[in-house]
Design an enzyme around this catalytic site. Structure first.
Site, mmCIF file in Angstrom:
data_model
loop_
_atom_site.group_PDB
_atom_site.id
_atom_site.type_symbol
_atom_site.label_atom_id
_atom_site.label_comp_id
_atom_site.label_asym_id
_atom_site.label_seq_id
_atom_site.Cartn_x
_atom_site.Cartn_y
_atom_site.Cartn_z
ATOM 1 N N GLY A 98 92.233 42.752 -7.309
ATOM 2 C CA GLY A 98 91.235 43.228 -6.616
ATOM 3 C C GLY A 98 90.986 42.719 -5.860
ATOM 4 N N TYR A 99 90.258 42.326 -4.635
ATOM 5 C CA TYR A 99 88.429 41.877 -3.644
ATOM 6 C C TYR A 99 88.770 42.675 -2.803
ATOM 7 C CZ TYR A 99 92.525 40.690 -0.174
ATOM 8 O OH TYR A 99 93.741 40.096 0.379
ATOM 9 N N GLY A 100 89.570 43.725 -2.332
ATOM 10 C CA GLY A 100 88.829 44.576 -1.352
ATOM 11 C C GLY A 100 89.159 45.823 -2.196
ATOM 12 N N SER A 101 89.709 47.117 -0.791
ATOM 13 C CA SER A 101 90.126 48.236 -1.156
ATOM 14 C C SER A 101 90.323 47.992 -2.847
ATOM 15 C CB SER A 101 91.033 49.326 -0.738
ATOM 16 O OG SER A 101 91.967 48.738 -0.272
ATOM 17 N N GLU A 136 100.005 47.475 1.436
ATOM 18 C CA GLU A 136 99.790 45.925 1.559
ATOM 19 C C GLU A 136 100.795 45.386 2.406
ATOM 20 O OE1 GLU A 136 96.363 44.962 0.749
ATOM 21 O OE2 GLU A 136 96.454 46.841 -1.114
#
Length: 176
Positions: free
Chosen positions: A7-10, A85
């Site tokens: 995970g790197y955003g939401s 996604e």
């Protein structure tokens, strides 16, 4: 064999699936940026927003979080993530090596941008990004909320992201 998701955003603040373990991790060779136009979740086809994606960058590394999926929920988690996604096929699903802060290395499901997709918009100036984010709204809410939540969670994790910090301040100023 455990299933991991990077995970790197939401996914930092809204994974949407049962997490058995969460560890800070680094993904070498990729850079986090607002390089994807959002026409569903944080914008519309008429007024696209921007969401974060991973753009391939040889000398970069993206700090984020590795999420170990709860045992027995792997199939439903993967189905959920693909629905969430891959809604417009702008992301590509890849299995990539993530270096964890506890010195383990895991292979994680990771969603990266397809640079050939029509929604790809890498290299936009920060001011243009701020103007888009300040005004866009999609099915999951205001684009600014996505920015603020992501920036705050990175700060809480001790991850410095000067671009997201600048964008947060600039978007807040635009919205005053």
């Amino acid at each position: 064999m455990s299933m991991w998701v990077f995970g790197y955003g939401s996914l930092l603040w809204n994974p949407g699936f049962e997490v058995a373990e969460q560890v800070r991790g680094t993904l070498p060779g990729w850079a986090r940026s607002f390089c994807m136009r959002s026409i569903h979740h944080r914008g519309s086809e008429i007024e696209p927003g921007l969401v974060l994606a991973l753009d391939a960058a040889a000398h970069a590394a993206c700090d984020g979080v590795a999420l170990r999926v709860a045992p027995g929920t792997e199939d439903t988690t993967l189905a959920y993530l693909r629905e969430r996604e891959l809604i417009s096929s702008a992301y590509l699903e890849k299995m990539l090596h993530v270096d964890l802060s506890d010195n383990r290395r895991v292979e994680a499901v990771t969603y990266v941008i397809d640079p050939d997709h029509v929604q790809y918009c890498g290299g936009l100036p920060l001011e243009e990004q701020a103007q888009i984010i300040a005004h866009a709204h999609g099915g999951r809410g205001p684009n600014s909320e996505y920015l603020y939540n992501t920036a705050q969670h990175l700060t809480d994790m001790g991850v410095a992201d000067p671009d997201l910090d600048w964008l947060s301040r600039r978007v807040a100023a635009i919205l005053v």
